[in-house]
Design a protein around this motif. Sequence first.
Motif, short mmCIF file in Angstrom:
data_model
loop_
_atom_site.label_atom_id
_atom_site.label_comp_id
_atom_site.label_asym_id
_atom_site.label_seq_id
_atom_site.Cartn_x
_atom_site.Cartn_y
_atom_site.Cartn_z
N LEU A 59 0.83 -1.21 0.00
CA LEU A 59 0.00 0.00 0.00
C LEU A 59 0.86 1.26 0.00
CD1 LEU A 59 -2.85 -1.22 2.32
CD2 LEU A 59 -3.00 -0.75 -0.13
N SER A 60 2.00 1.23 0.64
CA SER A 60 2.92 2.37 0.59
C SER A 60 3.38 2.61 -0.84
CB SER A 60 4.11 2.11 1.51
OG SER A 60 5.04 3.16 1.42
N ARG A 108 0.43 3.98 -2.86
CA ARG A 108 0.18 5.39 -2.52
C ARG A 108 1.21 6.31 -3.18
NH1 ARG A 108 -1.11 3.14 2.83
NH2 ARG A 108 -3.37 3.28 3.03
N GLY A 116 0.14 9.05 -5.79
CA GLY A 116 0.44 10.43 -5.44
C GLY A 116 1.32 11.14 -6.44
N VAL A 153 -6.10 5.16 -1.29
CA VAL A 153 -4.76 4.94 -1.82
C VAL A 153 -4.20 6.27 -2.32
CG1 VAL A 153 -3.45 3.80 -3.64
CG2 VAL A 153 -5.15 2.52 -2.36
N ARG A 154 -5.06 7.09 -2.95
CA ARG A 154 -4.63 8.39 -3.47
C ARG A 154 -4.65 9.41 -2.34
NH1 ARG A 154 -4.14 11.18 -8.14
NH2 ARG A 154 -4.82 9.47 -9.44
N PRO A 155 -3.57 10.17 -2.16
CA PRO A 155 -3.58 11.21 -1.13
C PRO A 155 -4.67 12.24 -1.40
CG PRO A 155 -1.37 10.91 -2.04
CD PRO A 155 -2.31 10.10 -2.88
#
Length: 165
Positions: free
Chosen positions: A119-120, A123, A127, A157-159
């Motif tokens: 997930l990092s 993201r 991002g 997931v998207r900032p």
Amino acid sequence: MTTQLRGVLTALATPFTADGTIDEASLRILVNRSIAGGVHGVVACGSTGEFSTLSSSERRLVVEIVVDQVAGRVPVIAQTGATSTAEAVRLSRHAQSAGADVVMTVAPYYEPLTIDETLSYLRAVAGSVDIPVMLYNLPVATGVDLDPDTDGRHAPVRPADPQSR
């Protein structure tokens, strides 16, 4: 503007010439035949497109050719997953600048990551671009299953703040 995906999204094969280079003419024909056949969108550099065997420059070229040949007739989804976050970000930014409507990213493959590491990575990729990001769930190759429950628990997931990019 958000791209509305619907219907059949076909994963394009990546054709090669006898000398092993991307066969641009055949790729353009494949795009046209797919659209004429009624698909609602095309995926460049997915598994069917042999993305893992392509160099970064070949992946960029395939996306550029597909975007050019589609010419806005259907959405273009560019698969930009890679074994490193930095490469996935570079490919995603290129896909956006080339005119892809969506990036689709697979989790890093070969060395399975934990769900938090995955997930990092996702993201960071999400991002890095301003276009929608589609998750490509391929647990047999990545060792991670991005099932709906996992995705929902860890969303977004998207900032939320585009300035954080």
